[in-house]
Design an enzyme around this catalytic site. Structure first.
Site, mmCIF file in Angstrom:
data_model
loop_
_atom_site.group_PDB
_atom_site.id
_atom_site.type_symbol
_atom_site.label_atom_id
_atom_site.label_comp_id
_atom_site.label_asym_id
_atom_site.label_seq_id
_atom_site.Cartn_x
_atom_site.Cartn_y
_atom_site.Cartn_z
ATOM 1 N N LYS A 1 47.304 41.852 31.003
ATOM 2 C CA LYS A 1 48.445 41.402 30.499
ATOM 3 C C LYS A 1 47.819 40.092 28.752
ATOM 4 C CE LYS A 1 52.647 38.967 31.786
ATOM 5 N NZ LYS A 1 53.298 38.360 32.350
ATOM 6 N N ASN B 1 57.319 36.594 39.404
ATOM 7 C CA ASN B 1 56.128 35.519 40.287
ATOM 8 C C ASN B 1 57.463 33.974 41.108
ATOM 9 O OD1 ASN B 1 54.149 34.042 39.142
ATOM 10 N ND2 ASN B 1 54.345 33.776 40.566
#
EC number: 2.8.1.10
Length: 256
Positions: free
Chosen positions: A95, A204
């Site tokens: 990522k 998250n």
């Protein structure tokens, strides 16, 4: 089933590892979410040992690890971090995150595109975190990124899909998976993203800072499933006018 590069996933919910009160709580929440792809910041793990408090339980859980370059401020820093991650974790998945401004954590479009092109040439499967810019997302796709990860709102802000109009364009024109990343604050935001055509969401903060992260992770799992099912069911068209669900004429005659 979601396919990105050489991997397939049953879950359309990706999760992160930051902000949890403990590693045990992190793992419990990830399991409750059903997520099969989990991001982790390279700066937060000890790459010299696999019994690191964050890394070890993730390996044991059997999820696919997606190391990120959070903290990198330039393409050069991100490329270096990516190379370290590949050597330490044995994965070519990455990522890509480059955000030079610590206050807003907005991705640098120029450095991101530059790094993405270089990393793809080095054999990485690159999933770039980027602004909700349709032109940039198309350019990232053209240089070989396996997916694009446009933001819904600033990282950790819990504001939801503030970039909805641009996300719709990105989704419409993309030929690679679109993962809405950053800003998703409640499960209904995730449902909305899947309903509008996103292939997945990454969550998250909304899970980690909840009073009950495991319960919130479960809620997000169900929300993503609901959004995907709703899209597959093909909702009816919106209308300016009312449309009766029951007959407005003839019922009196029928009762006579």
């Amino acid at each position: 089933m979601l396919r990105i590069a050489d991997k397939t996933f049953d879950s359309h919910l990706f999760t992160g590892t930051g902000k949890f009160a403990s590693s045990q709580l992190m793992v419990e929440a990830i399991r409750a979410s059903g997520s099969q792809l989990v991001t982790l910041a390279m700066k937060r793990v000890d790459l010299r040992q696999h019994n690191d408090a964050i890394l070890a339980p993730l390996i044991e859980a059997g999820v696919t690890l997606l190391p990120n370059t959070s903290g990198a401020k330039t393409a050069e820093e991100a490329i270096f971090a990516a190379q370290l991650a590949r050597e330490a974790l044995g994965t070519h998945w990455l990522k890509l995150e480059i955000h030079p401004d610590a206050r807003w954590l907005l991705p640098d479009p120029i450095e991101t595109l530059k790094a993405a092109e270089a990393l793809v040439k080095q054999g990485f499967v690159v999933l770039p975190y980027c602004g909700a810019d349709p032109v940039l997302c198309k350019r990232l796709e053209e240089v070989g990124c396996a997916a694009v990860m446009p933001l819904g709102a600033p990282i950790g802000s819990n504001q939801g899909l503030e970039t909805k109009a641009m996300l719709e364009i990105i989704i419409q024109q993309a030929t690679v998976p679109v993962v809405v990343d950053a800003g998703i604050g409640v499960p209904s935001h995730a449902t909305q993203a899947l309903e509008m055509g996103a292939d997945a969401v990454l969550v998250n903060t909304a899970i980690a800072v909840a009073d009950n992260p495991v319960m919130m992770a479960t809620a997000f799992r169900l929300a993503v499933e609901a959004g995907l099912l709703a899209r597959q069911a093909v909702p009816g068209n919106r209308s300016t006018y009312a449309s009766a669900t029951s007959p407005l004429t003839g019922f009196l005659e029928a009762l006579a």
